[in-house]
Design an enzyme around this catalytic site. Structure first.
Site, PDB file in Angstrom:
ATOM      1  N   ASN A 163       0.854  -1.189   0.000  1.00  0.00           N
ATOM      2  CA  ASN A 163       0.000   0.000   0.000  1.00  0.00           C
ATOM      3  C   ASN A 163       0.895   1.246   0.000  1.00  0.00           C
ATOM      4  OD1 ASN A 163      -1.400   2.265   1.114  1.00  0.00           O
ATOM      5  ND2 ASN A 163      -3.063   0.908   1.725  1.00  0.00           N
ATOM      6  N   HIS A 206       1.014   6.109   1.953  1.00  0.00           N
ATOM      7  CA  HIS A 206       1.810   7.018   2.781  1.00  0.00           C
ATOM      8  C   HIS A 206       2.942   7.703   2.037  1.00  0.00           C
ATOM      9  CE1 HIS A 206      -0.764   6.597   6.016  1.00  0.00           C
ATOM     10  NE2 HIS A 206      -0.449   5.362   6.340  1.00  0.00           N
ATOM     11  N   ARG A 254       3.432  18.788   1.907  1.00  0.00           N
ATOM     12  CA  ARG A 254       3.841  20.053   1.279  1.00  0.00           C
ATOM     13  C   ARG A 254       2.979  20.432   0.081  1.00  0.00           C
ATOM     14  NH1 ARG A 254       8.946  22.162   2.815  1.00  0.00           N
ATOM     15  NH2 ARG A 254       8.930  21.814   5.052  1.00  0.00           N
ATOM     16  N   HIS A 273      -5.756   3.708  -1.531  1.00  0.00           N
ATOM     17  CA  HIS A 273      -7.085   4.036  -1.018  1.00  0.00           C
ATOM     18  C   HIS A 273      -7.434   5.437  -1.505  1.00  0.00           C
ATOM     19  CE1 HIS A 273      -9.835   4.280   2.832  1.00  0.00           C
ATOM     20  NE2 HIS A 273     -10.473   4.584   1.730  1.00  0.00           N
ATOM     21  N   GLU A 302      -8.703   0.400  -2.629  1.00  0.00           N
ATOM     22  CA  GLU A 302      -9.530   0.439  -1.415  1.00  0.00           C
ATOM     23  C   GLU A 302     -10.503   1.585  -1.569  1.00  0.00           C
ATOM     24  OE1 GLU A 302      -7.310   0.900   2.146  1.00  0.00           O
ATOM     25  OE2 GLU A 302      -6.043  -0.808   1.715  1.00  0.00           O
ATOM     26  N   HIS A 346      -3.562  -4.606   7.885  1.00  0.00           N
ATOM     27  CA  HIS A 346      -3.651  -3.481   8.812  1.00  0.00           C
ATOM     28  C   HIS A 346      -2.730  -3.689  10.013  1.00  0.00           C
ATOM     29  CE1 HIS A 346      -5.079   0.149  10.655  1.00  0.00           C
ATOM     30  NE2 HIS A 346      -5.698   0.413   9.525  1.00  0.00           N
ATOM     31  N   GLY A 347      -1.772  -2.796  10.118  1.00  0.00           N
ATOM     32  CA  GLY A 347      -0.857  -2.824  11.264  1.00  0.00           C
ATOM     33  C   GLY A 347       0.183  -3.935  11.202  1.00  0.00           C
ATOM     34  N   GLY A 357       1.169  -1.382   4.380  1.00  0.00           N
ATOM     35  CA  GLY A 357       1.518  -0.036   3.970  1.00  0.00           C
ATOM     36  C   GLY A 357       2.504   0.634   4.902  1.00  0.00           C
ATOM     37  N   HIS A 358       2.023   1.002   6.069  1.00  0.00           N
ATOM     38  CA  HIS A 358       2.799   1.876   6.953  1.00  0.00           C
ATOM     39  C   HIS A 358       4.185   1.348   7.295  1.00  0.00           C
ATOM     40  CE1 HIS A 358       3.829   3.902  10.784  1.00  0.00           C
ATOM     41  NE2 HIS A 358       3.434   4.947  10.084  1.00  0.00           N
TER      42      HIS A 358
HETATM   43  N1  PXP Z   1      -5.725  -3.042   4.388  1.00  0.00           N
HETATM   44  C1  PXP Z   1      -6.684  -2.079   4.455  1.00  0.00           C
HETATM   45  C2  PXP Z   1      -8.072  -2.446   4.048  1.00  0.00           C
HETATM   46  C3  PXP Z   1      -6.366  -0.775   4.869  1.00  0.00           C
HETATM   47  O1  PXP Z   1      -7.329   0.158   4.931  1.00  0.00           O
HETATM   48  C4  PXP Z   1      -5.022  -0.468   5.195  1.00  0.00           C
HETATM   49  C5  PXP Z   1      -4.660   0.920   5.585  1.00  0.00           C
HETATM   50  O2  PXP Z   1      -4.837   1.789   4.510  1.00  0.00           O
HETATM   51  C6  PXP Z   1      -4.068  -1.497   5.087  1.00  0.00           C
HETATM   52  C7  PXP Z   1      -4.451  -2.775   4.713  1.00  0.00           C
HETATM   53  C8  PXP Z   1      -2.631  -1.254   5.377  1.00  0.00           C
HETATM   54  O3  PXP Z   1      -2.477  -0.980   6.730  1.00  0.00           O
HETATM   55  P1  PXP Z   1      -1.069  -0.505   7.256  1.00  0.00           P
HETATM   56  O4  PXP Z   1      -0.775   0.818   6.617  1.00  0.00           O
HETATM   57  O5  PXP Z   1      -1.268  -0.402   8.734  1.00  0.00           O
HETATM   58  O6  PXP Z   1      -0.068  -1.545   6.855  1.00  0.00           O
END
Ligand code: PXP
Length: 240
Positions: A7, A10, A18, A43, A70, A191-192, A213-214
């Site tokens: 993802n 970010h 900016r 997303h 997303e 997620h996470g 992603g993060h």
């Molecule tokens: N999956 C979904 C459906 C999400 O909304 C997100 C966050 O945008 C992620 C995965 C990725 O999560 P993270 O950035 O915490 O890895």
């Protein structure tokens, strides 16, 4: 081996800091693919806080693997998806005030609307995944509304602090994944997830792909995107 969807939201968040043109999530996606990403996820939020329409348009043309969009159950975004045709749409809940997607989609409350949107997307040839909490009943409803896949929300697992809590959350994920598999749904997770907590996710046999992603973008700031993706791919390999 579990596949990796990267993802790149970010990267766009830094650009947004900016209101400029760099860094470009499109360039990041190319490098993520060179690092071994099996798919690119973005997303497009209603408030366009990070990814913009232009990113989606360009990524549709440049992504060589699979593009996963997303999106909320929002008519404007649904229309965009039907025009741009990502390979996959992941339906997520969306609140303007949240920092990130907080919970899974309330499939019971949105059942009828979901069914209609899932059908429109599928009729256009887009695979549809629902981002849902790991709850057995939710897997059954997800199947009933016509989804191809579910992405199990791993946020509670990722936030668990004690060994006991982690184990409890893993049990929930395993049970939901098992039922989703029985229902014939493809199972994703996300997620996470990071370079440490990813290892236990590999013990859930039904999980075919994780979306991260993060943690990858954070590591990429220090070591570069290609290497950050490669390191996650190595952890996902069957030999680790
Ligand atoms: N999956 C979904 C459906 C999400 O909304 C997100 C966050 O945008 C992620 C995965 C990725 O999560 P993270 O950035 O915490 O890895």
């Amino acid at each position: 081996m579990i596949k990796l969807g990267v993802n790149v939201d970010h990267v766009a968040t830094v650009r947004q800091a900016r209101r400029t043109v760099e860094p470009d999530p499109v360039a990041a996606a190319v490098l993520a693919e060179l690092g071994g990403a099996d798919g690119i996820t973005i997303h497009l939020r209603e408030d366009r806080r990070h990814i913009h329409d232009r990113d989606l348009e360009l990524l549709r043309k440049t992504v060589q693997t699979r593009l996963n969009l997303e999106m909320a159950l929002n008519e404007e975004i649904v229309k965009i998806a039907l025009r741009v045709l990502p390979d996959q749409a992941t339906l997520v809940p969306e609140k303007r005030e949240e920092v990130t997607t907080e919970g899974g989609l309330d499939v019971l409350a949105h059942r009828n609307n979901l069914k209609a949107v899932v059908k429109r997307l599928k009729d256009a040839g887009i695979k549809v995944s629902l981002f849902v909490d790991p709850v057995v009943e939710v897997m059954r409803v997800s199947k009933k509304v016509g989804a191809d896949a579910v992405e199990l929300h791993t946020g509670s697992y990722a936030n668990a602090r004690t060994e006991k809590e982690v184990e409890k959350e893993l049990v929930k994920l395993k049970e939901a994944a098992r039922v989703a598999g029985e229902e014939g749904l493809v199972v994703f997770a996300g997620h996470g997830l990071n370079y440490i907590n990813i290892l236990a996710i590999k013990t859930i046999p039904q999980v075919e792909e994780v979306n991260i992603g993060h943690s990858i973008v954070s590591r990429a700031v220090l070591v570069g995107i290609k290497r950050a993706v490669r390191e996650m791919k190595n952890l996902l390999s069957d030999y680790v």
